[in-house]
Scaffold this active site. Structure first.
Site, PDB file in Angstrom:
ATOM      1  N   LEU A  74      11.035  -5.845 -20.471  1.00  0.00           N
ATOM      2  CA  LEU A  74      10.218  -5.089 -19.717  1.00  0.00           C
ATOM      3  C   LEU A  74      10.751  -4.829 -18.296  1.00  0.00           C
ATOM      4  CD1 LEU A  74       6.709  -6.722 -20.755  1.00  0.00           C
ATOM      5  CD2 LEU A  74       7.957  -4.360 -21.763  1.00  0.00           C
ATOM      6  N   SER A  75      11.651  -5.447 -17.844  1.00  0.00           N
ATOM      7  CA  SER A  75      12.535  -5.525 -16.626  1.00  0.00           C
ATOM      8  C   SER A  75      12.819  -4.132 -15.952  1.00  0.00           C
ATOM      9  CB  SER A  75      13.648  -6.573 -16.438  1.00  0.00           C
ATOM     10  OG  SER A  75      12.961  -7.803 -16.719  1.00  0.00           O
ATOM     11  N   LYS A 132      21.333 -18.193 -18.531  1.00  0.00           N
ATOM     12  CA  LYS A 132      20.693 -18.616 -17.381  1.00  0.00           C
ATOM     13  C   LYS A 132      21.397 -20.063 -16.794  1.00  0.00           C
ATOM     14  CE  LYS A 132      15.995 -17.140 -17.760  1.00  0.00           C
ATOM     15  NZ  LYS A 132      14.642 -17.461 -17.829  1.00  0.00           N
ATOM     16  N   ASN A 189      17.803 -17.367 -12.723  1.00  0.00           N
ATOM     17  CA  ASN A 189      17.349 -16.072 -13.204  1.00  0.00           C
ATOM     18  C   ASN A 189      17.449 -14.853 -12.346  1.00  0.00           C
ATOM     19  OD1 ASN A 189      15.124 -16.224 -11.464  1.00  0.00           O
ATOM     20  ND2 ASN A 189      13.892 -15.363 -12.785  1.00  0.00           N
ATOM     21  N   ASP A 238      11.541 -17.630 -11.522  1.00  0.00           N
ATOM     22  CA  ASP A 238      10.510 -17.881 -12.634  1.00  0.00           C
ATOM     23  C   ASP A 238       9.455 -18.975 -12.170  1.00  0.00           C
ATOM     24  OD1 ASP A 238      11.151 -16.206 -14.462  1.00  0.00           O
ATOM     25  OD2 ASP A 238      12.460 -17.726 -15.572  1.00  0.00           O
ATOM     26  N   GLY A 259       7.466 -26.946 -25.649  1.00  0.00           N
ATOM     27  CA  GLY A 259       8.721 -26.343 -25.560  1.00  0.00           C
ATOM     28  C   GLY A 259       9.628 -26.950 -24.316  1.00  0.00           C
ATOM     29  N   GLY A 296      12.757 -25.648 -22.997  1.00  0.00           N
ATOM     30  CA  GLY A 296      13.801 -24.907 -22.868  1.00  0.00           C
ATOM     31  C   GLY A 296      13.933 -24.390 -21.483  1.00  0.00           C
ATOM     32  N   ALA A 324      12.623 -21.746 -19.445  1.00  0.00           N
ATOM     33  CA  ALA A 324      11.045 -21.503 -18.890  1.00  0.00           C
ATOM     34  C   ALA A 324      10.316 -23.113 -18.852  1.00  0.00           C
ATOM     35  CB  ALA A 324      10.292 -20.611 -19.645  1.00  0.00           C
ATOM     36  N   TYR A 339       4.215 -12.679 -22.524  1.00  0.00           N
ATOM     37  CA  TYR A 339       3.582 -11.577 -22.088  1.00  0.00           C
ATOM     38  C   TYR A 339       3.419 -10.183 -23.023  1.00  0.00           C
ATOM     39  CZ  TYR A 339       8.549 -11.008 -21.315  1.00  0.00           C
ATOM     40  OH  TYR A 339      10.019 -11.084 -21.386  1.00  0.00           O
ATOM     41  N   GLY A 380       1.274 -14.488 -19.849  1.00  0.00           N
ATOM     42  CA  GLY A 380       2.391 -14.473 -19.007  1.00  0.00           C
ATOM     43  C   GLY A 380       2.588 -13.396 -18.194  1.00  0.00           C
TER      44      GLY A 380
HETATM   45  P1  NAP Z   1      14.582 -21.171 -24.471  1.00  0.00           P
HETATM   46  O1  NAP Z   1      15.450 -21.459 -23.264  1.00  0.00           O
HETATM   47  O2  NAP Z   1      15.137 -20.672 -25.641  1.00  0.00           O
HETATM   48  O3  NAP Z   1      13.446 -22.176 -24.968  1.00  0.00           O
HETATM   49  C1  NAP Z   1      12.457 -21.923 -25.951  1.00  0.00           C
HETATM   50  C2  NAP Z   1      11.845 -23.354 -26.212  1.00  0.00           C
HETATM   51  O4  NAP Z   1      10.917 -23.102 -27.042  1.00  0.00           O
HETATM   52  C3  NAP Z   1      12.790 -24.402 -26.900  1.00  0.00           C
HETATM   53  O5  NAP Z   1      12.481 -25.716 -26.435  1.00  0.00           O
HETATM   54  C4  NAP Z   1      12.723 -24.273 -28.297  1.00  0.00           C
HETATM   55  O6  NAP Z   1      13.125 -25.505 -29.160  1.00  0.00           O
HETATM   56  C5  NAP Z   1      11.199 -23.912 -28.330  1.00  0.00           C
HETATM   57  N1  NAP Z   1      10.795 -23.194 -29.748  1.00  0.00           N
HETATM   58  C6  NAP Z   1      11.735 -21.960 -29.999  1.00  0.00           C
HETATM   59  N2  NAP Z   1      11.229 -21.753 -31.415  1.00  0.00           N
HETATM   60  C7  NAP Z   1      10.061 -22.703 -31.738  1.00  0.00           C
HETATM   61  C8  NAP Z   1       9.257 -22.957 -32.673  1.00  0.00           C
HETATM   62  N3  NAP Z   1       9.177 -22.349 -33.769  1.00  0.00           N
HETATM   63  N4  NAP Z   1       8.556 -23.953 -32.602  1.00  0.00           N
HETATM   64  C9  NAP Z   1       8.418 -25.105 -31.508  1.00  0.00           C
HETATM   65  N5  NAP Z   1       9.360 -24.798 -30.562  1.00  0.00           N
HETATM   66  C10 NAP Z   1      10.145 -23.511 -30.541  1.00  0.00           C
HETATM   67  O7  NAP Z   1      13.547 -19.903 -24.052  1.00  0.00           O
HETATM   68  P2  NAP Z   1      12.812 -19.521 -22.465  1.00  0.00           P
HETATM   69  O8  NAP Z   1      13.734 -18.965 -21.544  1.00  0.00           O
HETATM   70  O9  NAP Z   1      12.410 -21.007 -22.059  1.00  0.00           O
HETATM   71  O10 NAP Z   1      11.862 -18.576 -22.971  1.00  0.00           O
HETATM   72  C11 NAP Z   1      10.656 -19.175 -23.779  1.00  0.00           C
HETATM   73  C12 NAP Z   1       9.469 -18.353 -23.524  1.00  0.00           C
HETATM   74  O11 NAP Z   1       8.974 -17.797 -22.496  1.00  0.00           O
HETATM   75  C13 NAP Z   1      10.025 -16.669 -24.118  1.00  0.00           C
HETATM   76  O12 NAP Z   1       8.889 -16.139 -24.941  1.00  0.00           O
HETATM   77  C14 NAP Z   1      10.091 -15.880 -22.683  1.00  0.00           C
HETATM   78  O13 NAP Z   1       9.799 -14.619 -22.933  1.00  0.00           O
HETATM   79  C15 NAP Z   1       8.936 -16.464 -22.018  1.00  0.00           C
HETATM   80  N6  NAP Z   1       9.252 -16.418 -20.533  1.00  0.00           N
HETATM   81  C16 NAP Z   1       8.201 -15.753 -19.839  1.00  0.00           C
HETATM   82  C17 NAP Z   1       8.301 -15.403 -18.312  1.00  0.00           C
HETATM   83  C18 NAP Z   1       7.350 -14.818 -17.880  1.00  0.00           C
HETATM   84  O14 NAP Z   1       7.474 -14.423 -16.650  1.00  0.00           O
HETATM   85  N7  NAP Z   1       6.070 -14.532 -18.246  1.00  0.00           N
HETATM   86  C19 NAP Z   1       9.415 -16.120 -17.738  1.00  0.00           C
HETATM   87  C20 NAP Z   1      10.380 -16.785 -18.596  1.00  0.00           C
HETATM   88  C21 NAP Z   1      10.152 -16.988 -20.151  1.00  0.00           C
HETATM   89  P3  NAP Z   1      14.380 -25.194 -29.810  1.00  0.00           P
HETATM   90  O15 NAP Z   1      15.518 -25.378 -28.796  1.00  0.00           O
HETATM   91  O16 NAP Z   1      14.589 -26.333 -30.966  1.00  0.00           O
HETATM   92  O17 NAP Z   1      14.474 -23.971 -30.594  1.00  0.00           O
END
Ligand code: NAP
Length: 272
Positions: free
Chosen positions: A15-16, A68, A89, A104, A126, A128, A130, A217, A238
Site C-alpha cells: 500500500l506504500s 530489513k 525500514n 515501525d 510472532g 520476526g 515487526a 492492515y 494495523g
Molecule cells: P517476518 O519477519 O516474516 O515475521 C513473521 C513472524 O510470523 C515470524 O515469527 C513467523 O515465524 C511468524 N509466522 C508466519 N507464519 C506463521 C504461522 N502460520 N503461524 C505462526 N507464526 C507464523 O514478517 P514481519 O516483517 O515481522 O511482518 C509480519 C506482519 O506484520 C505482516 O503481516 C506485515 O504486513 C505486518 N506489518 C504491519 C505493519 C504496519 O504498519 N501495520 C508494519 C510491519 C509489519 P516463522 O519464522 O516460523 O515463519
C-alpha cells in the site's frame, strides 16, 4: 522531482505507493514512489539502490521483507531505534551519510498510545522483524512482555535482546495459563487472501479484559479481530501504524508533515 521507493519482495500488494503518492500530492510536491522488487539473493541490486541514495538519484527508500536486516551492511549508520531493533525500514541521506531508521517502532507507539496508553503486560505473537519493533516499544515503556512464536528458538533470540522479556511457544499447551492486558499479533496469519486463518491458538480463551492489536492492515478486520470483538474485547487493526510509519518516513525524506486523514483515505480506497 522527489524520487522515493520501496525495496523488497514480493511487492505487488504493497500500500506504500498509494500512501506516498497521496502524501506527495497533498503537500504539492512533484515526485514519484516506485517499487523495486529485489529477491532475497540479489544483494548486489540492493547495494546499487542504496548507492542511488548516496548520489541523490533517490531521495528516500523504504525497505521491507526480505531486506530489513541485510540492508544494514550498505549503510553508513543507524538511528538508535534501528540499532536496538536490529532492523531498518527507512533509508535517507543526512549530512552526506546514508542512514537507516526504523519508523515501525514510533509508528506503533503513536497508534498504541491512542488505543491503550499504558499497557502493563503484553503477549506478542510472532518473533520476526515487526515483532522486534513492537517488543522494543513495549519494553521501552516498561510493559512486561512475553513473545510467543511457533519456533520457540526464534522467540528466545528476540527475547534475548531485551532484558526481562520472556519467550514462549505459540501453542495451546504452552499458553494455557498465559495472561496479559494486551495481545499484539505480528504474524502474517489472517492476511489477505487467507483471511479465515487465526494466529491465536484454537480452543484457547483470550485473557479476561485483554485488548487486541493486530498489525495486519489488509483486511482491516481480520478473523482475530472479529473473534476478539465477539468476545467483548477491544480490538484494533494495523492501519493506524501503517499510516504513522509512512508519515514519519515521508517527513524524514521531504521535511513535510502530512495530514493523517489524507493517508487513511488513500489506503481505504485501495484496501477497503
Ligand atoms: P517476518 O519477519 O516474516 O515475521 C513473521 C513472524 O510470523 C515470524 O515469527 C513467523 O515465524 C511468524 N509466522 C508466519 N507464519 C506463521 C504461522 N502460520 N503461524 C505462526 N507464526 C507464523 O514478517 P514481519 O516483517 O515481522 O511482518 C509480519 C506482519 O506484520 C505482516 O503481516 C506485515 O504486513 C505486518 N506489518 C504491519 C505493519 C504496519 O504498519 N501495520 C508494519 C510491519 C509489519 P516463522 O519464522 O516460523 O515463519
Amino acid at each position: 522531482m522527489i524520487r522515493l521507493g520501496l525495496a523488497g519482495y514480493p511487492l505487488q500488494h504493497s500500500l506504500s505507493p498509494a500512501l506516498h503518492g497521496a502524501a506527495l500530492q497533498a503537500c504539492g510536491l512533484d515526485g514519484a514512489y516506485s517499487l523495486y522488487p529485489i529477491q532475497a539473493g540479489d544483494t548486489e541490486a540492493l547495494g546499487r539502490l542504496i548507492e542511488c541514495i548516496r548520489t541523490g538519484e533517490l531521495n528516500g527508500l523504504n525497505v521491507t521483507i526480505p531486506h530489513k536486516q541485510r540492508v544494514m551492511k550498505f549503510l553508513d549508520g543507524l538511528t538508535p531505534a534501528a540499532h536496538a531493533i536490529g532492523a531498518v525500514n527507512t533509508v535517507h541521506l543526512k549530512d552526506g551519510r546514508v542512514l537507516g531508521d526504523n519508523t515501525d517502532a514510533p509508528g506503533f507507539l503513536t497508534d498504541l498510545r491512542a488505543f491503550f496508553p499504558n499497557p502493563r503486560s503484553a503477549i506478542v505473537l510472532g518473533a520476526g522483524g515487526a515483532a522486534r519493533a513492537v517488543t522494543y516499544v513495549l519494553w521501552s515503556i516498561g510493559c512486561k512482555v512475553a513473545v510467543a512464536a511457533r519456533r520457540v528458538q526464534q522467540a528466545r533470540e528476540l527475547a534475548g535482546r531485551f532484558a526481562g522479556v520472556k519467550p514462549m511457544e505459540l501453542s495451546l499447551q504452552a499458553m494455557r495459563d498465559a495472561s496479559a492486558g494486551l495481545i499484539v499479533n505480528t504474524t502474517p496469519v489472517g492476511t489477505f487472501p487467507a483471511v479465515e486463518n487465526r494466529p491465536w491458538p484454537d480452543g484457547l480463551p483470550f485473557p479476561e479484559n485483554a485488548a487486541i492489536y493486530d498489525l495486519i492492515y489488509n483486511p482491516s478486520e481480520t478473523a482475530l479481530l472479529k473473534d476478539a470483538r465477539a468476545a467483548g474485547l477491544r480490538a484494533i487493526s494495523g492501519q493506524g501504524m501503517l499510516v504513522e510509519q509512512a508519515a514519519l518516513a515521508f517527513e524524514l525524506w521531504t521535511g513535510h508533515r502530512v495530514g493523517r486523514e489524507v493517508l487513511i483515505d488513500s489506503i481505504r480506497q485501495v484496501a477497503g
